[in-house]
Design an enzyme around this catalytic site. Structure first.
Site, PDB file in Angstrom:
ATOM      1  N   HIS A 148      44.238  22.911  51.456  1.00  0.00           N
ATOM      2  CA  HIS A 148      44.281  24.023  50.500  1.00  0.00           C
ATOM      3  C   HIS A 148      43.747  23.652  49.121  1.00  0.00           C
ATOM      4  O   HIS A 148      43.888  24.417  48.173  1.00  0.00           O
ATOM      5  CB  HIS A 148      45.725  24.539  50.354  1.00  0.00           C
ATOM      6  CG  HIS A 148      46.275  25.108  51.622  1.00  0.00           C
ATOM      7  ND1 HIS A 148      47.624  25.278  51.846  1.00  0.00           N
ATOM      8  CD2 HIS A 148      45.661  25.536  52.748  1.00  0.00           C
ATOM      9  CE1 HIS A 148      47.812  25.801  53.048  1.00  0.00           C
ATOM     10  NE2 HIS A 148      46.636  25.959  53.620  1.00  0.00           N
ATOM     11  N   GLN A 157      50.159  18.633  52.052  1.00  0.00           N
ATOM     12  CA  GLN A 157      49.608  19.951  51.738  1.00  0.00           C
ATOM     13  C   GLN A 157      50.428  20.744  50.716  1.00  0.00           C
ATOM     14  O   GLN A 157      49.856  21.435  49.878  1.00  0.00           O
ATOM     15  CB  GLN A 157      49.492  20.749  53.048  1.00  0.00           C
ATOM     16  CG  GLN A 157      48.880  22.117  52.921  1.00  0.00           C
ATOM     17  CD  GLN A 157      48.729  22.785  54.281  1.00  0.00           C
ATOM     18  OE1 GLN A 157      47.810  22.493  55.032  1.00  0.00           O
ATOM     19  NE2 GLN A 157      49.654  23.668  54.616  1.00  0.00           N
ATOM     20  N   ASP A 237      55.581  20.442  52.880  1.00  0.00           N
ATOM     21  CA  ASP A 237      54.862  20.736  54.122  1.00  0.00           C
ATOM     22  C   ASP A 237      53.739  19.702  54.198  1.00  0.00           C
ATOM     23  O   ASP A 237      52.750  19.792  53.468  1.00  0.00           O
ATOM     24  CB  ASP A 237      54.283  22.158  54.132  1.00  0.00           C
ATOM     25  CG  ASP A 237      53.521  22.457  55.429  1.00  0.00           C
ATOM     26  OD1 ASP A 237      53.490  21.573  56.324  1.00  0.00           O
ATOM     27  OD2 ASP A 237      52.950  23.556  55.554  1.00  0.00           O
ATOM     28  N   HIS A 361      54.059  33.252  54.681  1.00  0.00           N
ATOM     29  CA  HIS A 361      52.709  33.740  54.370  1.00  0.00           C
ATOM     30  C   HIS A 361      51.682  32.800  55.014  1.00  0.00           C
ATOM     31  O   HIS A 361      52.042  31.833  55.682  1.00  0.00           O
ATOM     32  CB  HIS A 361      52.509  33.760  52.847  1.00  0.00           C
ATOM     33  CG  HIS A 361      52.497  32.395  52.211  1.00  0.00           C
ATOM     34  ND1 HIS A 361      52.099  32.163  50.921  1.00  0.00           N
ATOM     35  CD2 HIS A 361      52.849  31.159  52.692  1.00  0.00           C
ATOM     36  CE1 HIS A 361      52.180  30.882  50.635  1.00  0.00           C
ATOM     37  NE2 HIS A 361      52.635  30.254  51.682  1.00  0.00           N
ATOM     38  N   ARG A 362      50.388  33.093  54.789  1.00  0.00           N
ATOM     39  CA  ARG A 362      49.319  32.162  55.141  1.00  0.00           C
ATOM     40  C   ARG A 362      48.594  31.804  53.847  1.00  0.00           C
ATOM     41  O   ARG A 362      48.754  32.460  52.827  1.00  0.00           O
ATOM     42  CB  ARG A 362      48.313  32.790  56.138  1.00  0.00           C
ATOM     43  CG  ARG A 362      48.863  33.326  57.433  1.00  0.00           C
ATOM     44  CD  ARG A 362      49.443  32.326  58.398  1.00  0.00           C
ATOM     45  NE  ARG A 362      48.733  31.115  58.688  1.00  0.00           N
ATOM     46  CZ  ARG A 362      48.383  30.700  59.895  1.00  0.00           C
ATOM     47  NH1 ARG A 362      48.610  31.470  60.942  1.00  0.00           N
ATOM     48  NH2 ARG A 362      47.830  29.525  60.084  1.00  0.00           N
ATOM     49  N   SER A 363      47.745  30.795  53.926  1.00  0.00           N
ATOM     50  CA  SER A 363      47.070  30.378  52.691  1.00  0.00           C
ATOM     51  C   SER A 363      46.059  31.425  52.203  1.00  0.00           C
ATOM     52  O   SER A 363      45.846  31.583  51.009  1.00  0.00           O
ATOM     53  CB  SER A 363      46.406  29.022  52.872  1.00  0.00           C
ATOM     54  OG  SER A 363      45.564  29.027  53.992  1.00  0.00           O
TER      55      SER A 363
HETATM   56  P1  PGA Z   1      47.654  27.966  56.646  1.00  0.00           P
HETATM   57  O1  PGA Z   1      48.725  26.890  56.167  1.00  0.00           O
HETATM   58  O2  PGA Z   1      48.129  29.310  56.293  1.00  0.00           O
HETATM   59  O3  PGA Z   1      46.423  27.545  55.885  1.00  0.00           O
HETATM   60  O4  PGA Z   1      47.497  27.746  58.125  1.00  0.00           O
HETATM   61  C1  PGA Z   1      49.994  27.190  55.754  1.00  0.00           C
HETATM   62  C2  PGA Z   1      50.961  26.201  56.339  1.00  0.00           C
HETATM   63  O5  PGA Z   1      50.546  25.178  56.942  1.00  0.00           O
HETATM   64  O6  PGA Z   1      52.154  26.412  56.248  1.00  0.00           O
HETATM   65 ZN    ZN Z   2      52.757  24.539  57.516  1.00  0.00          ZN
END
Ligand code: PGA
Ligand code: ZN
Length: 416
Positions: A148, A157, A237, A361-363
């Site tokens: 990210h 992350q 995470d 959520h998502r990224s």
């Molecule tokens: P992603 O990551 O939405 O980019 O898959 C979020 C996470 O790993 O929690």
């Molecule tokens: Zn995750």
């Protein structure tokens, strides 16, 4: 008596990263609801396929050519549309209509169906699963790296805060914001040339090692606990599949010059958890190494080891991994499975096996806040939805509105 599905429409819109995604509108008995799908960047291998071949544009074509044929059907229940959708798709991984198309349609249809009964989605969901609506604790990304952020940021992350003792949603958000601002000041002191740039989910993305990052996040949390009287917990995470380098068979922490085997990385995480009093560690290892998850959970009994890529919101995988002691929490991302019904099954699997469900959520996000409705309705104790940025705060503001509707003080706790 069934309720008539009157209209289905779709368009391409943009998410918080500028990527295309799909937004849909569904009308049930004269009530129209809209929903848009988020997109992940660090996706699990076992997730459904997000879009049909051809991407979001093709997804819109599929809705216009195929899904519209379902209009006119009578829906016998809040989530009755899901079966029709998955049958229409006909593949096990939703590759012909796309999981993102499916989740947008599924959520919009359930929302419109609920509205036709004079209910909000969270109310209808809570009736479906026999839960009393209550608010999840917000787990907020305040510093991040990995997939990210750009090069130089930590390999881990997400560095997360959770206001464990918050009494209301508004207070919970406020406490996390206080800590986020303190962290900004600490980062400026530590890295005077860092212009406080942010990653995809709104957390700071500084050029700093993992341990140093955690030190600053812990300090911001402690100062905030002292100042506000609300205990602030710290979590991570790791998104371990992205830290793991399959060629060298090592967990590569380049920012610290560390290249660790699985068991060595486990010891590294145990040390971090002890030193920084972590309460939560998500996806500590590669999704193909559940035995390492189990070792870590055994070593850190009071920590919630959480599965994201490991279990991809699938009830059967959650049951299996909770059952073997690999995790005590699971991430719930509806677009990993593509329907509200399968999301319900996943949360039920958590509840039935004493694991904490963490709605997420998502990224890549839009301002759609359906994840907040799902978290409240299905009984998720925690929601991971970011803190800063319009698409993140949209989820929190929706929870503040829901708090007004259900009454203050109904907030869930991080307990098994
Ligand atoms: P992603 O990551 O939405 O980019 O898959 C979020 C996470 O790993 O929690
Ligand atoms: Zn995750």
């Amino acid at each position: 008596m069934g309720k008539r599905l009157e209209r289905v429409a779709a368009r391409v819109v943009f998410d918080s990263r500028g990527d295309k995604t799909v937004e849909v509108e569904v009308t049930v008995e004269g009530h129209t609801a809209r929903a848009a799908a988020p997109s992940g960047k660090s996706r699990g291998k076992r997730e459904v396929v997000p879009f049909p071949e051809g991407g979001p544009e093709e997804a819109v074509r599929v809705v216009r050519d195929k899904v519209v044929r379902l209009s006119g059907v009578e829906l016998e229940g809040l989530v009755a549309f899901d079966r029709l959708l998955t049958d229409l798709d006909g593949t096990p991984n939703l590759s012909s209509i796309g999981g993102n198309t499916a989740i947008a349609l599924s959520v919009a249809c359930a929302t419109a169906y609920a509205a036709s009964e004079g209910k909000r989605l969270y109310e209808a969901l809570s009736e479906l699963v026999n839960e009393v609506p209550a608010l999840p604790l917000p787990l907020s990304n305040v510093l991040g790296g990995g997939a990210h952020a750009g090069p130089g940021a930590p390999e881990i992350q997400e560095f997360l805060l959770i206001p464990l003792g918050a009494k209301t949603m508004k207070q919970a958000v406020e406490v996390n914001v206080v800590a986020y601002r303190k962290l900004g000041r600490l980062l400026q002191r530590e890295l005077p040339d860092f212009p406080l740039g942010k990653g995809d989910e709104g957390g700071y993305a500084p050029p700093i090692g993992n341990r140093k990052a955690l030190e600053l996040v812990r300090a911001a949390a402690d100062e905030t606990s002292d100042e506000t009287g609300v205990e602030v917990g710290v979590g991570l995470d790791v998104a371990g599949s992205n830290v793991f380098d399959p060629r060298s068979n090592r967990y590569a922490l380049r920012s610290e010059g560390l290249y660790l085997t699985g068991p060595e990385f486990k010891e590294y995480l145990v040390d971090l958890a002890d030193e920084f009093k972590l309460v939560y560690i998500e996806d500590p290892f590669s999704e193909d190494s559940p035995e390492l998850y189990a070792d870590l959970q055994r070593d850190l009994r009071s920590v919630f080891v959480c599965g994201d890529d490991l279990v991809v919101t699938r009830a059967e995988l959650i049951e299996h991994q909770v059952g073997r002691g690999a995790i005590r929490a699971a991430i719930i991302k509806p677009n990993q499975v593509g329907t509200v019904s399968l999301t319900v099954d996943a949360v039920r699997a958590c509840t039935a096996h004493g694991a904490v469900a963490v709605a997420s959520h998502r990224s890549g996000e839009t301002t759609d806040a359906y994840i907040s409705q799902i978290a409240v309705g299905l009984g998720c104790k925690v929601i991971k939805c970011g803190l800063i940025g319009g698409e993140r705060v949209a989820k929190l503001n929706e929870l503040i509105r829901i708090e007004e509707e259900i009454g203050a003080g109904k907030i869930r706790r991080l307990t098994a």
